[in-house]
Design an enzyme around this catalytic site. Structure first.
Site, mmCIF file in Angstrom:
data_model
loop_
_atom_site.group_PDB
_atom_site.id
_atom_site.type_symbol
_atom_site.label_atom_id
_atom_site.label_comp_id
_atom_site.label_asym_id
_atom_site.label_seq_id
_atom_site.Cartn_x
_atom_site.Cartn_y
_atom_site.Cartn_z
ATOM 1 C CE LYS A 184 8.409 -6.692 12.024
ATOM 2 N NZ LYS A 184 7.274 -7.043 11.150
HETATM 3 O O1 G3P Z 1 3.925 -7.209 10.379
HETATM 4 C C1 G3P Z 1 3.624 -6.822 11.669
HETATM 5 C C2 G3P Z 1 2.150 -6.603 11.890
HETATM 6 O O2 G3P Z 1 1.720 -5.536 11.083
HETATM 7 C C3 G3P Z 1 1.319 -7.843 11.663
HETATM 8 O O3 G3P Z 1 -0.046 -7.480 11.648
HETATM 9 O O4 G3P Z 1 -2.361 -8.171 11.043
HETATM 10 O O5 G3P Z 1 -0.621 -9.949 11.497
HETATM 11 O O6 G3P Z 1 -1.535 -8.547 13.372
HETATM 12 P P1 G3P Z 1 -1.199 -8.604 11.889
#
Ligand code: G3P
Length: 219
Positions: A84
């Site tokens: 990533k």
């Molecule tokens: O891991 C990437 C993404 O899904 C993170 O989500 O909830 O931290 O915005 P959030």
């Protein structure tokens, strides 16, 4: 539609595997930091617990040269790792080079159609448009999924859309309805989404009514 678990918790992952609906995992520095264990050890445990899964692991270096070197090191940890990298202009050349070297890349923190388009031009494996973080600033995040789907199909790109930052059943619904290739969702959100109130109420009523028959052995 592929479903990834958005977590760095190995036990949560192992718990979900028997359901047969999980195709991969996305980790990030925040979820890894919550585990309190050594990150490399945590990642290796996840990769070996789920060898058939696609496991995303994010770079943590800042300088492009260091990001490139770290990406290669991360990719070398296990066969099922996708690296990533945040969607920042300073990493475009790094991403281009890694794609040319056949390193699987998941570009994260994608928030606009323009960002998504630029990453598709570079031929990355996944782009991760974040939905929930748009909602955090009162913008309907799900709309971007439909625009990105139309763009990928319009130009015939091979990049897969990995809908991320999904905080609710509504977000997962939008990811599916928009035709995203993958949805990554935290285990607790997925569990809440799949334990539907009406389904549970329906089962209770069926069993309540069945009990009136007095039948103990069926068939
Ligand atoms: O891991 C990437 C993404 O899904 C993170 O989500 O909830 O931290 O915005 P959030």
């Amino acid at each position: 539609m592929k479903i990834f678990l958005d977590t760095s918790n190995k036990n949560d992952i192992v718990k979900w595997l028997p359901t047969g609906i999980i195709d991969g995992v996305t980790t990030n520095p925040t979820t890894l930091s919550k585990e309190g264990s050594e990150p490399k050890k945590q990642i290796l445990e996840i990769c070996s617990a789920f060898p058939q899964g696609d496991i995303s692991v994010e770079v943590t270096e800042q300088e492009p040269d260091k990001v490139y070197a770290q990406a290669k090191e991360i990719a070398g940890l296990a066969k099922n790792i996708t690296v990533k990298i945040p969607c920042q202009l300073r990493y475009y050349a790094v991403i281009k080079k890694l794609v040319e070297e056949k390193i699987a890349i998941n570009v994260t923190l994608v928030f606009t159609l323009i960002q998504a388009t630029m990453m598709c031009k570079l031929g990355v494996r996944y782009i991760s448009p974040f939905i929930g973080r748009w909602d955090d600033i009162d913008v309907q995040g799900a709309d971007i999924l439909y625009e990105i789907r139309a763009m990928v199909d319009e130009y015939g790109y091979k990049t897969q859309i990995l809908a991320a930052s999904l905080r609710s059943a509504l977000h997962l619904h939008a990811a599916i309805a928009s035709g995203a290739d993958i949805a990554t969702i935290a285990p607790e959100v997925l569990e809440k989404t799949l334990n539907h109130l009406l389904t549970n109420q329906g089962v209770e009523k069926f069993l309540h009514d069945w009990a009136k028959t007095g039948v103990k052995q069926f068939p």
